[in-house]
Scaffold this active site. Structure first.
Site, PDB file in Angstrom:
ATOM      1  N   ASN A  36      -5.225 -26.369  61.241  1.00  0.00           N
ATOM      2  CA  ASN A  36      -4.755 -25.266  62.075  1.00  0.00           C
ATOM      3  C   ASN A  36      -4.234 -25.848  63.386  1.00  0.00           C
ATOM      4  OD1 ASN A  36      -4.450 -23.014  63.683  1.00  0.00           O
ATOM      5  ND2 ASN A  36      -6.646 -22.564  63.828  1.00  0.00           N
ATOM      6  N   TRP A  37      -2.926 -25.871  63.526  1.00  0.00           N
ATOM      7  CA  TRP A  37      -2.331 -26.491  64.723  1.00  0.00           C
ATOM      8  C   TRP A  37      -2.467 -25.622  65.965  1.00  0.00           C
ATOM      9  CZ3 TRP A  37       3.123 -28.463  62.670  1.00  0.00           C
ATOM     10  CH2 TRP A  37       2.903 -29.396  61.648  1.00  0.00           C
ATOM     11  N   LYS A  38      -2.827 -24.379  65.789  1.00  0.00           N
ATOM     12  CA  LYS A  38      -2.901 -23.425  66.910  1.00  0.00           C
ATOM     13  C   LYS A  38      -1.561 -23.405  67.656  1.00  0.00           C
ATOM     14  CE  LYS A  38      -7.826 -24.030  66.892  1.00  0.00           C
ATOM     15  NZ  LYS A  38      -9.103 -24.000  67.571  1.00  0.00           N
ATOM     16  N   HIS A  77      -9.157 -15.476  62.912  1.00  0.00           N
ATOM     17  CA  HIS A  77      -9.670 -16.639  63.633  1.00  0.00           C
ATOM     18  C   HIS A  77     -10.406 -16.146  64.878  1.00  0.00           C
ATOM     19  CE1 HIS A  77      -9.837 -20.274  66.037  1.00  0.00           C
ATOM     20  NE2 HIS A  77      -9.716 -20.939  64.907  1.00  0.00           N
ATOM     21  N   GLU A 115     -10.337 -17.025  67.807  1.00  0.00           N
ATOM     22  CA  GLU A 115      -9.481 -16.872  68.995  1.00  0.00           C
ATOM     23  C   GLU A 115      -8.700 -15.558  68.946  1.00  0.00           C
ATOM     24  OE1 GLU A 115      -7.685 -20.731  68.593  1.00  0.00           O
ATOM     25  OE2 GLU A 115      -9.630 -21.625  69.058  1.00  0.00           O
ATOM     26  N   GLU A 135     -16.704 -20.657  60.814  1.00  0.00           N
ATOM     27  CA  GLU A 135     -16.451 -21.458  62.011  1.00  0.00           C
ATOM     28  C   GLU A 135     -17.333 -20.972  63.155  1.00  0.00           C
ATOM     29  OE1 GLU A 135     -12.294 -23.296  61.971  1.00  0.00           O
ATOM     30  OE2 GLU A 135     -12.013 -21.221  62.589  1.00  0.00           O
ATOM     31  N   GLY A 142     -13.565 -26.727  69.063  1.00  0.00           N
ATOM     32  CA  GLY A 142     -12.903 -27.399  70.184  1.00  0.00           C
ATOM     33  C   GLY A 142     -13.865 -27.953  71.222  1.00  0.00           C
ATOM     34  N   SER A 199     -14.834 -28.704  65.146  1.00  0.00           N
ATOM     35  CA  SER A 199     -14.952 -30.121  65.507  1.00  0.00           C
ATOM     36  C   SER A 199     -15.069 -31.058  64.303  1.00  0.00           C
ATOM     37  CB  SER A 199     -16.119 -30.328  66.479  1.00  0.00           C
ATOM     38  OG  SER A 199     -15.873 -29.623  67.687  1.00  0.00           O
ATOM     39  N   GLY A 221      -8.987 -28.068  63.552  1.00  0.00           N
ATOM     40  CA  GLY A 221      -8.092 -27.794  64.670  1.00  0.00           C
ATOM     41  C   GLY A 221      -7.551 -29.084  65.266  1.00  0.00           C
ATOM     42  N   GLY A 222      -8.157 -29.514  66.367  1.00  0.00           N
ATOM     43  CA  GLY A 222      -7.678 -30.665  67.132  1.00  0.00           C
ATOM     44  C   GLY A 222      -7.345 -31.898  66.300  1.00  0.00           C
TER      45      GLY A 222
END
Ligand code: PGA
Length: 258
Positions: free
Chosen positions: A10-12, A102, A104, A174, A180, A220, A241-242
């Site tokens: 997930n590149w966000k 998600h 967010e 999640e 993150g 993470s 993510g990251g």
């Protein structure tokens, strides 16, 4: 296990369309270098909307076996919904997965379990696979109420979705406190909730549906911790993510079995 592992990045809200092309090409090259067997796991990138057409062009022209997804979808088919993107627009671009709910989006856009469920239905109706996200915040975790919190989210989101559609779907657990933050849940934490989700799907539907649905862990995940998380029986993949923004790191995650 008959469920195919799924590693989704997930590149966000990161990377423009040129950077997206470079990342997909880099990822494909890294996987080629290690002779990655795409029958072993599904590898998916989930770029922002503006990158999807470029990702499609690379994937199709180079015949890559990398699939791609979108980070959200509108519940509406078309019309006066400024800023929204419909399921049919995404399926036209060869999108095969859609992240819904998600944390967010739940937090910054007030998305409810009902809305998340509706988005999952819209994705399924257009022939795409929803990745239905759930997870508890730190306060819930500290109170030891993570399982009941997540199962309530699942009950709400799956309402009205048929067993056949749930079997095709993906659920991503999640924990918000692990997203993150570098604070990864232990493999046992991941298994506790992923196992409870599978039991709940068996309760709401049947054993066959529960065995079919893929359940991911997210929060993470890195190449250094993915293997121990994937070793848990009810964890079928990772939503990353990251660590999905670097070709070498994400290729190592996809190749977690080595
Ligand atoms: P992270 O994000 O891997 O950067 O923690 C996970 C996610 O939000 O899907």
């Amino acid at each position: 296990m008959t469920r195919t592992p799924l590693l989704a990045g997930n590149w966000k809200m990161n990377l423009n369309h040129l950077e997206a092309i470079a990342l997909v090409e880099g990822l494909a090259a890294e996987l080629r270098d290690v002779d990655f067997d795409y029958s072993k796991a599904d590898v998916v990138v989930i770029p922002p909307f503006t990158d999807i057409r470029s990702v499609q062009t690379v994937v199709e022209s180079e015949e890559l076996k990398i699939a791609y997804g979108a980070q959200d979808v509108s519940v509406h088919e078309s019309g006066a919904y400024t800023g929204e993107v419909s399921a049919s627009m995404l399926s036209q671009l060869g999108v095969s997965y859609i992240v819904v709910g998600h944390s967010e989006r739940r937090e910054y856009h007030n998305e409810s379990d009902q809305l998340v469920g509706k988005k999952a239905q819209v994705a399924l109706a257009a022939g795409m696979i929803p990745i239905i996200c759930c997870g508890e915040g730190l306060d819930v975790r500290k109170a030891g109420k993570q399982v009941e919190h997540v199962l309530a989210q699942i009950d709400g989101a799956l309402e009205g979705i048929s067993a056949a559609d749930v079997a095709k779907s993906v659920i991503a657990y999640e924990p918000i406190w692990a997203i993150g933050t570098g604070e990864v849940a232990t493999p046992e934490d991941a298994q506790e909730v992923c196992g409870a989700i599978r039991e709940q799907v068996a309760k709401l539907y049947d054993q066959q549906t529960a065995e079919a649905v893929r359940i991911l862990y997210g929060g993470s995940v890195k190449s250094s911790n993915v293997a121990e998380i994937m070793a848990k029986p009810d964890v079928d993949g990772a939503l990353v993510g990251g660590a999905s923004l670097k070709a070498d790191e994400f290729s190592k995650i996809a190749n977690f079995e080595g």
